[in-house]
Write an enzyme that holds these catalytic residues in place. Structure first.
Site, PDB file in Angstrom:
ATOM      1  N   ALA A  79     -29.336   7.440 -40.538  1.00 18.22           N
ATOM      2  CA  ALA A  79     -30.546   6.615 -40.535  1.00 18.22           C
ATOM      3  C   ALA A  79     -30.244   5.182 -40.958  1.00 18.22           C
ATOM      4  CB  ALA A  79     -31.601   7.234 -41.450  1.00 18.22           C
ATOM      5  N   TRP A  86     -16.681   7.375 -38.624  1.00 21.10           N
ATOM      6  CA  TRP A  86     -16.556   7.799 -37.225  1.00 21.10           C
ATOM      7  C   TRP A  86     -17.145   9.185 -37.072  1.00 21.10           C
ATOM      8  CZ3 TRP A  86     -15.119   4.205 -33.874  1.00 21.10           C
ATOM      9  CH2 TRP A  86     -14.348   3.145 -34.326  1.00 21.10           C
ATOM     10  N   GLU A  88     -21.381   1.244 -22.954  1.00 13.95           N
ATOM     11  CA  GLU A  88     -21.218   1.568 -24.376  1.00 13.95           C
ATOM     12  C   GLU A  88     -22.293   0.818 -25.154  1.00 13.95           C
ATOM     13  OE1 GLU A  88     -17.424   1.833 -26.244  1.00 13.95           O
ATOM     14  OE2 GLU A  88     -16.331   1.625 -24.346  1.00 13.95           O
ATOM     15  N   GLU A  98       1.168   3.757   1.993  1.00 13.47           N
ATOM     16  CA  GLU A  98       1.841   4.092   3.242  1.00 13.47           C
ATOM     17  C   GLU A  98       3.108   3.273   3.429  1.00 13.47           C
ATOM     18  OE1 GLU A  98      -2.644   4.028   4.319  1.00 13.47           O
ATOM     19  OE2 GLU A  98      -1.325   3.253   2.743  1.00 13.47           O
ATOM     20  N   GLY A 122     -26.437   1.353 -27.433  1.00 11.71           N
ATOM     21  CA  GLY A 122     -27.257   2.177 -28.306  1.00 11.71           C
ATOM     22  C   GLY A 122     -28.237   3.055 -27.553  1.00 11.71           C
ATOM     23  N   SER A 150     -22.074   4.853 -38.503  1.00 11.51           N
ATOM     24  CA  SER A 150     -21.685   5.729 -37.404  1.00 11.51           C
ATOM     25  C   SER A 150     -20.178   5.930 -37.283  1.00 11.51           C
ATOM     26  CB  SER A 150     -22.208   5.165 -36.076  1.00 11.51           C
ATOM     27  OG  SER A 150     -21.618   3.904 -35.800  1.00 11.51           O
ATOM     28  N   HIS A 181       0.833  -1.191   0.000  1.00  8.39           N
ATOM     29  CA  HIS A 181       0.000   0.000   0.000  1.00  8.39           C
ATOM     30  C   HIS A 181       0.872   1.246   0.000  1.00  8.39           C
ATOM     31  CE1 HIS A 181      -3.952  -2.019   1.585  1.00  8.39           C
ATOM     32  NE2 HIS A 181      -3.441  -2.623   0.526  1.00  8.39           N
ATOM     33  N   LEU A 198     -31.170   1.198 -25.060  1.00  5.08           N
ATOM     34  CA  LEU A 198     -30.720   0.675 -23.780  1.00  5.08           C
ATOM     35  C   LEU A 198     -30.149   1.788 -22.901  1.00  5.08           C
ATOM     36  CD1 LEU A 198     -30.231  -1.610 -21.850  1.00  5.08           C
ATOM     37  CD2 LEU A 198     -28.149  -2.199 -23.090  1.00  5.08           C
TER      38      LEU A 198
END
Length: 399
Positions: free
Chosen positions: A169, A175, A298, A57, A300, A173, A55, A303
């Protein structure tokens, strides 16, 4: 309330910068930094690099050696007081003879929850907490939320045109945004414990869903989670050939389909309560039990919209490209039931910056701004990307 000096703020800020070095590596542990100061001089510092490793510390104490005696320790999270993968840091600080410990925040882990500072006080060490606490919590949103609620932090990533469209449409997509924004998304993936998508996205795009960073050597890949009610995921999907784990969350009891996916490397998880739909709240509960801290959603518009209306999204990251795609292109969210101005979902802007030619906007959902969700199994538009067929959401109580 403890009083902190300008020097205290300076040293804690340095500890927070050290903690950030573990952004991609500490999962499922929190990112923690530590600075040890004696007579106005930094004598040791460290950060937690990976689960199972020392850790922050302990690393700082080793660097300080005998100079730690009587020193002030600045640590971004309360020192642990229980045996986990490593011994308690509170004991190491007591043994080193430090004079004071300032923690940015109390550890939300119920196994600690103030116990670390209490152990130090019992040993005669002065303690304080609350210095730059908001910054410390912001560094570990998933760890904090999982410890407090049992669920991971959910960050929804979206890319859109200036007129709020995510695909033509036809579904094309790639980019919308530029190279710099896409590299930034890989950084979001790298810091995430899991990436959640719907089977519709996989069927449409066949993504790898991996973090790929040229300037960072990643010790792990985020867990890939596919919401797939009827086990429609092809065994030959690209994401099943990537390093790391792929979980398929389903309501289906089709043993042959499950066996085919498992033979391809997937782990099929049938949700305990199903009514021909996947309950996204149950998905998050399972991920929390798996020690998943941060989820990157990630998927659509349908959802994402349903999960947003259910109150399950904590943060939105929206990349806005300087392009126009027209009114017939597909929207950012599908949000049925928003009929009046009072139904609006209000967002709180937390950050905005340019990433290459694109604008990145970071939002939180304003309290008590979520409308009632739509029907639990809305039908997506024809050919919609990212819809995990039959995905249900339950509304989280608001205020």
């Amino acid at each position: 309330m403890a009083s902190f000096t300008a020097q205290d703020h300076e040293y804690m800020a340095r500890a927070l910068r050290l903690a950030e070095k573990g952004l991609y590596t500490t999962d499922p542990n929190p990112r923690v930094g530590c600075v040890i100061v004696r007579d106005g001089e930094i004598v040791g510092e460290g950060w937690h690099a990976r689960a199972g490793g020392p850790h922050a510390e302990v690393v700082a104490l080793e660097a300080a050696g005998e100079r730690a005696r009587g020193a002030t320790v600045y640590v971004t999270l309360e020192p642990c007081a229980h045996h986990g993968r490593t011994p308690p840091c509170a004991d190491a600080l007591v043994a080193a003879g430090v004079g004071r410990v300032i923690a940015a925040m109390i550890d939300p882990n119920p196994d600690v929850a103030g116990g670390g500072l209490q152990r130090l006080r019992e040993a005669g060490i002065d303690t304080a907490h609350g210095l730059l606490e908001a910054q410390a919590r912001a560094l570990n949103p998933g760890f904090v939320k999982r410890m407090e609620s049992g669920r991971p932090w959910v960050r929804c990533k979206l890319a859109m045109s200036l007129d709020g469209r995510t695909a033509m449409a036809s579904g094309e997509s790639q980019w919308i945004t530029g190279d710099a924004a896409r590299r930034d998304v890989h950084r979001l993936r790298a810091r995430s414990s899991a990436i959640v998508t719907g089977v519709g996205t996989v069927l449409a795009d066949d993504p790898a869903l991996t973090a790929r960073l040229a300037d960072v050597s990643l010790a792990r890949q985020p867990v890939r989670v596919v919401v797939d009610t009827h086990l429609s995921l092809p065994p030959g999907a690209k994401l099943l050939r990537q390093p790391g784990r792929t979980l398929v969350m389903t309501c289906s009891d089709d043993k042959d389909a499950a066996a085919a996916l498992e033979a391809s490397g997937a782990e099929v998880v049938r949700l305990p309560v199903c009514s021909d739909v996947v309950d996204m709240g149950a998905v998050l509960d399972i991920l929390g039990e798996m020690e998943v801290n941060e989820v990157l959603l990630e998927t659509g518009a349908t959802l994402s919209g349903a999960v947003l209306q259910a109150g399950l999204i904590d943060e939105l990251i929206v990349y806005v490209a300087p392009v126009l795609m027209g009114h017939e292109a597909r929207p950012l969210f599908r949000l049925p039931g928003l009929d009046r101005m009072d139904d609006r979902i209000t967002l709180e802007l937390r950050d905005q910056r340019m990433v290459g030619r694109d604008m990145r906007l970071q939002y939180r959902i304003a309290p008590c701004s979520r409308p009632s969700p739509p029907h639990p199994n809305p039908s997506p538009p024809e050919g919609e990307r990212g819809w995990g067929e039959g995905t249900a959401v339950k509304r989280k109580a608001c205020c």
